[in-house]
Write an enzyme that holds these catalytic residues in place. Structure first.
Site, PDB file in Angstrom:
ATOM      1  N   ARG A 224       0.854  -1.182   0.000  1.00 52.32           N
ATOM      2  CA  ARG A 224       0.000   0.000   0.000  1.00 52.32           C
ATOM      3  C   ARG A 224       0.894   1.236   0.000  1.00 52.32           C
ATOM      4  O   ARG A 224       1.951   1.246   0.640  1.00 52.32           O
ATOM      5  CB  ARG A 224      -0.915   0.043   1.237  1.00 52.32           C
ATOM      6  CG  ARG A 224      -2.122  -0.883   1.161  1.00 52.32           C
ATOM      7  CD  ARG A 224      -3.135  -0.438   0.102  1.00 52.32           C
ATOM      8  NE  ARG A 224      -4.321  -1.277   0.039  1.00 52.32           N
ATOM      9  CZ  ARG A 224      -4.519  -2.266  -0.835  1.00 52.32           C
ATOM     10  NH1 ARG A 224      -3.584  -2.568  -1.721  1.00 52.32           N
ATOM     11  NH2 ARG A 224      -5.645  -2.953  -0.827  1.00 52.32           N
ATOM     12  N   HIS A 272      -1.519  -0.010  -9.939  1.00 59.45           N
ATOM     13  CA  HIS A 272      -2.208  -0.924  -8.997  1.00 59.45           C
ATOM     14  C   HIS A 272      -2.690  -2.175  -9.740  1.00 59.45           C
ATOM     15  O   HIS A 272      -3.872  -2.537  -9.675  1.00 59.45           O
ATOM     16  CB  HIS A 272      -3.362  -0.216  -8.272  1.00 59.45           C
ATOM     17  CG  HIS A 272      -3.754  -0.904  -6.984  1.00 59.45           C
ATOM     18  ND1 HIS A 272      -4.142  -0.225  -5.855  1.00 59.45           N
ATOM     19  CD2 HIS A 272      -3.794  -2.227  -6.657  1.00 59.45           C
ATOM     20  CE1 HIS A 272      -4.419  -1.105  -4.899  1.00 59.45           C
ATOM     21  NE2 HIS A 272      -4.221  -2.325  -5.370  1.00 59.45           N
TER      22      HIS A 272
END
Ligand code: NAP
Length: 309
Positions: A224, A272
């Site tokens: 993250r 992502h």
């Protein structure tokens, strides 16, 4: 009949409806899977919020909220969600992450960029060292981190792994705690971040810890964005302390145009895509977890509200 609400966005319904129906049937469930169920008639929720969070308070009958995502930092803080929450642990997700992580680690280890981007057509004889001479650290030894650590170990890298509780992973030197973190960070010339985002992991890779790394080290972050202090990383890239960073996740996504990461020659931005929840395999996980609860067994992969993952 078991009423299952699919609250993961209309666009995902197209991908998940058929595999979910097949997986529910395979699990022996008589289920009414729908994009709409009255809150007081809903038994289970399959969830992925994107920008649309639902108010869970009226869903008092719900026995399990099954996330389609592995990372639940946006969900676990929802005060209306008091029902049991399971995160996604899916073999497709693990396989995808292993492929992405090993690919990017090998790229840096082998110095592939020097040969792929060679504008002067220079004949420079610079063979890469063997993996057995390279320390690769993996922060986080959960479903994804342990799979990646084992795959890297199978390629002969010296793999060091770190988790909150001490783990035993075949072929991986395992560490825990603050001392363990220092050991791994200071020995790893390539460091892979596969930690969840929690209060304890935010800005884990700050200026001090980036300074512990061997000079010229590489960061690979599919975990993250906020695990890393962005400004500290940019400063470490400028000074040469960190040679390169491959970043798949960011504080703000999509990464805003004009963000210094886009233009920095030492940074590779990927959107992502390290690993996606795969409808076929994830549907089976969701259906089997629901079937467990229907049989009176505890669900798998429950999120601990205290630790946040
Ligand atoms: P997981 O199974 O929950 O594993 C998390 C690991 O992190 C565990 O080993 C855990 O330690 C460790 N950990 C958590 N807090 C820690 C702390 N404070 N100090 C040290 N270790 C800590 O999660 P996962 O399924 O492997 O997924 C990891 C993360 O990958 C997700 O949370 C998500 O953010 C990210 N992800 C990214 C993508 C992508 O496409 N980029 C896709 C999927 C997931 P213990 O073993 O002791 O509990």
């Amino acid at each position: 009949m078991t009423n299952i609400l699919f609250a993961a966005g209309g666009f995902r319904w197209g991908q998940f409806e058929a595999p979910l129906r097949a997986a529910l049937a395979e699990a022996g469930l008589q289920a009414d899977l729908s994009l709409e169920h009255a809150p007081d008639e809903t038994d289970y929720i399959i969830y992925a919020p994107n920008k649309h969070f639902i108010d869970f308070a009226p869903y008092g009958r719900v026995k399990l909220v099954q996330s389609l995502w592995a990372g639940v930092e946006n969900i676990v803080t929802d005060a209306t969600l008091t029902q049991p929450l399971a995160r996604m642990v899916d073999e497709g997700l693990s396989e995808g992450m292993v492929e992405w992580v090993t690919g990017h680690v090998l790229r840096h280890h082998l110095g592939m960029d020097r040969h792929i981007v060679n504008p002067g057509h220079e004949w420079v004889f610079d063979p890469a060292p063997l993996a057995r001479t390279r320390n690769v650290g993996v922060l986080g030894l959960g479903a994804l981190g342990a799979a990646c650590a084992q795959a890297l170990a199978a390629l002969n890298f010296n793999v060091l792994g770190w988790s909150r509780s001490l783990k035993a992973v075949d072929g991986v030197a395992c560490f825990a705690g603050d001392e363990g973190l220092r050991e791994i960070v200071s020995r790893s010339s390539i460091l892979v971040l596969l930690l969840p985002l929690t209060g304890a992991t935010e800005n884990l890779l700050n200026a001090e810890r980036l300074g512990w790394m061997p000079k010229g080290a590489v960061i690979v972050n599919p975990g993250r964005g906020p695990l890393i202090d962005d400004d500290a990383l940019l400063a470490a890239l400028e000074s040469g302390q960190i040679a390169q960073a491959t970043l798949d996740v960011f504080r703000e996504e999509p990464l805003p145009q004009g963000h210094p990461f886009w233009a920095h020659p030492g940074v590779t931005v990927t959107p992502h895509i390290a690993s996606e929840t795969r409808p076929e395999t994830a549907s089976r996980v969701a259906a089997q977890n629901i079937a467990r609860v229907e049989r009176g067994e505890p669900p798998l992969y429950l999120v601990d509200r205290q630790t946040g993952y």
